[in-house]
Design a protein around this motif. Structure first.
Motif, mmCIF file in Angstrom:
data_model
loop_
_atom_site.group_PDB
_atom_site.id
_atom_site.type_symbol
_atom_site.label_atom_id
_atom_site.label_comp_id
_atom_site.label_asym_id
_atom_site.label_seq_id
_atom_site.Cartn_x
_atom_site.Cartn_y
_atom_site.Cartn_z
ATOM 1 N N LEU A 67 0.805 -1.231 0.000
ATOM 2 C CA LEU A 67 0.000 0.000 0.000
ATOM 3 C C LEU A 67 0.837 1.280 0.000
ATOM 4 N N PRO A 68 1.948 1.353 0.760
ATOM 5 C CA PRO A 68 2.724 2.604 0.764
ATOM 6 C C PRO A 68 3.302 2.973 -0.612
ATOM 7 N N TYR A 69 3.358 2.026 -1.532
ATOM 8 C CA TYR A 69 3.974 2.286 -2.840
ATOM 9 C C TYR A 69 2.943 2.611 -3.915
ATOM 10 N N VAL A 70 1.676 2.419 -3.598
ATOM 11 C CA VAL A 70 0.618 2.674 -4.581
ATOM 12 C C VAL A 70 0.420 4.177 -4.736
ATOM 13 N N GLN A 71 0.261 4.625 -5.981
ATOM 14 C CA GLN A 71 0.072 6.065 -6.208
ATOM 15 C C GLN A 71 -0.875 6.293 -7.376
ATOM 16 N N GLY A 72 -1.308 7.550 -7.514
ATOM 17 C CA GLY A 72 -2.152 7.939 -8.645
ATOM 18 C C GLY A 72 -3.633 7.712 -8.387
ATOM 19 N N GLN A 73 -4.429 8.124 -9.362
ATOM 20 C CA GLN A 73 -5.894 8.065 -9.238
ATOM 21 C C GLN A 73 -6.512 6.849 -9.910
ATOM 22 N N THR A 74 -5.735 6.180 -10.780
ATOM 23 C CA THR A 74 -6.273 5.017 -11.490
ATOM 24 C C THR A 74 -5.319 3.842 -11.321
ATOM 25 N N LEU A 75 -5.893 2.651 -11.168
ATOM 26 C CA LEU A 75 -5.083 1.460 -10.938
ATOM 27 C C LEU A 75 -5.680 0.287 -11.697
ATOM 28 N N ALA A 76 -4.823 -0.501 -12.326
ATOM 29 C CA ALA A 76 -5.235 -1.761 -12.947
ATOM 30 C C ALA A 76 -4.507 -2.895 -12.240
ATOM 31 N N ASP A 77 -5.267 -3.904 -11.813
ATOM 32 C CA ASP A 77 -4.686 -5.075 -11.155
ATOM 33 C C ASP A 77 -4.806 -6.251 -12.123
ATOM 34 N N LEU A 78 -3.669 -6.694 -12.648
ATOM 35 C CA LEU A 78 -3.651 -7.701 -13.709
ATOM 36 C C LEU A 78 -3.500 -9.097 -13.124
ATOM 37 N N GLY A 79 -4.267 -10.045 -13.668
ATOM 38 C CA GLY A 79 -4.232 -11.396 -13.120
ATOM 39 C C GLY A 79 -4.660 -11.387 -11.667
ATOM 40 N N THR A 80 -5.716 -10.630 -11.382
ATOM 41 C CA THR A 80 -6.121 -10.337 -10.005
ATOM 42 C C THR A 80 -6.626 -11.563 -9.246
ATOM 43 N N GLY A 81 -7.025 -12.620 -9.972
ATOM 44 C CA GLY A 81 -7.581 -13.791 -9.287
ATOM 45 C C GLY A 81 -8.844 -13.396 -8.534
ATOM 46 N N PRO A 82 -8.911 -13.695 -7.248
ATOM 47 C CA PRO A 82 -10.097 -13.294 -6.482
ATOM 48 C C PRO A 82 -10.020 -11.867 -5.935
ATOM 49 N N GLY A 83 -9.141 -11.031 -6.532
ATOM 50 C CA GLY A 83 -9.088 -9.619 -6.122
ATOM 51 C C GLY A 83 -7.878 -9.249 -5.304
ATOM 52 N N LEU A 84 -6.752 -9.903 -5.600
ATOM 53 C CA LEU A 84 -5.531 -9.693 -4.834
ATOM 54 C C LEU A 84 -4.416 -9.142 -5.722
ATOM 55 N N PRO A 85 -3.923 -7.946 -5.423
ATOM 56 C CA PRO A 85 -4.253 -7.102 -4.263
ATOM 57 C C PRO A 85 -5.382 -6.105 -4.497
ATOM 58 N N GLY A 86 -6.011 -6.110 -5.685
ATOM 59 C CA GLY A 86 -6.889 -5.008 -6.074
ATOM 60 C C GLY A 86 -8.015 -4.686 -5.113
ATOM 61 N N PRO A 94 -9.703 3.885 -0.350
ATOM 62 C CA PRO A 94 -10.776 4.165 -1.306
ATOM 63 C C PRO A 94 -10.571 5.491 -2.032
ATOM 64 N N GLY A 95 -11.266 5.628 -3.176
ATOM 65 C CA GLY A 95 -11.210 6.888 -3.921
ATOM 66 C C GLY A 95 -10.571 6.760 -5.282
ATOM 67 N N ARG A 96 -9.878 5.645 -5.530
ATOM 68 C CA ARG A 96 -9.279 5.420 -6.851
ATOM 69 C C ARG A 96 -10.269 4.726 -7.776
ATOM 70 N N GLN A 97 -10.073 4.917 -9.071
ATOM 71 C CA GLN A 97 -10.742 4.090 -10.075
ATOM 72 C C GLN A 97 -9.877 2.844 -10.264
ATOM 73 N N ILE A 98 -10.439 1.675 -10.016
ATOM 74 C CA ILE A 98 -9.664 0.428 -10.062
ATOM 75 C C ILE A 98 -10.298 -0.553 -11.039
ATOM 76 N N LEU A 99 -9.477 -1.089 -11.928
ATOM 77 C CA LEU A 99 -9.916 -2.127 -12.864
ATOM 78 C C LEU A 99 -9.257 -3.444 -12.468
ATOM 79 N N LEU A 100 -10.084 -4.458 -12.221
ATOM 80 C CA LEU A 100 -9.605 -5.799 -11.882
ATOM 81 C C LEU A 100 -9.693 -6.666 -13.130
ATOM 82 N N VAL A 101 -8.575 -7.253 -13.530
ATOM 83 C CA VAL A 101 -8.541 -8.016 -14.783
ATOM 84 C C VAL A 101 -8.176 -9.466 -14.512
ATOM 85 N N ASP A 102 -8.999 -10.381 -15.008
ATOM 86 C CA ASP A 102 -8.661 -11.798 -14.953
ATOM 87 C C ASP A 102 -9.355 -12.495 -16.121
ATOM 88 N N SER A 103 -8.728 -13.561 -16.627
ATOM 89 C CA SER A 103 -9.308 -14.273 -17.762
ATOM 90 C C SER A 103 -10.242 -15.399 -17.312
#
Length: 210
Positions: A67-86, A94-103
């Protein structure tokens, strides 16, 4: 079965050890997420971790450690699985726009249920291969998802010009560094200590060059 009070104590202790300050509603919502994941996992096998205590350590605290390294207003979590870490990051900051991506369709169905039941605003889940996702993001996260070469080869187009890529790894992947594609560079490496987890954890911070 570990009681919710015991899980809460374990989570709060871990958050304190990590030196994090989270919103007041974050801990109960993280526990709601863990309970939902455990319930779905029994039927859909979303994660190999089945024990509630282990989920707190291996999923929640492991995700919170970056968490201390996350920055910016938008985040994409690739290969998120069940939502980790997204999902964990969405609850903790809270407050970011977050896209969780998994196939994986089962995992994306779980993600959409988690977003709905936890009322996660600004979070959406997309069932897609990483290379087919569109858009650019201030921060991209990927947890043990692929080699650095493959990660950036498939998903590098998603990183905004000034964005940062946070690659979560176990052992320090020195053998992968020569495979970083042109146009990207390693900015820093951080050894993470996840409370209660004896295994090695490293975070690699990458960015665009030029």
């Amino acid at each position: 079965m570990t009681s919710r009070d015991a899980l809460q104590a374990r989570l709060e202790q871990g958050i304190a050890v990590l030196g994090l300050s989270l919103p007041p509603e974050a801990v109960p919502r993280l526990l709601d997420y863990q309970a939902l994941l455990q319930r779905w996992n029994a039927a859909y096998n979303l994660t190999a971790v089945r024990d509630a205590d282990e989920m707190i350590t291996r999923h929640l605290l492991d995700s919170l450690a970056i968490l201390p390294y996350v920055q910016g207003q938008t985040l994409a979590d690739l290969g998120t699985g069940p939502g980790l870490p997204g999902i964990v990051l969405a609850i903790a900051a809270p407050g970011r726009q977050i896209l969780l991506v998994d196939s994986n369709g089962k995992k994306v169905r779980f993600l959409r249920e988690a977003i709905r039941s936890l009322k996660l605003e600004g979070v959406r889940a997309e069932q897609s291969r990483v290379e087919d996702v569109e858009g650019q993001f201030d921060c991209v996260t990927a947890r043990a998802f692929a080699s650095l070469a493959d990660m950036l080869g498939w998903g590098g187009h998603l990183l905004a010009p000034d964005g940062i890529w946070l690659a979560m790894k176990g052992k320090r992947p020195d053998d992968e560094l020569p495979g970083i594609p042109p146009g990207f560079a390693l900015r820093s490496t951080h050894e993470l200590t996840v409370p209660g987890l004896p295994a090695e954890r490293h975070l690699l911070v990458l960015g665009r060059t030029g």
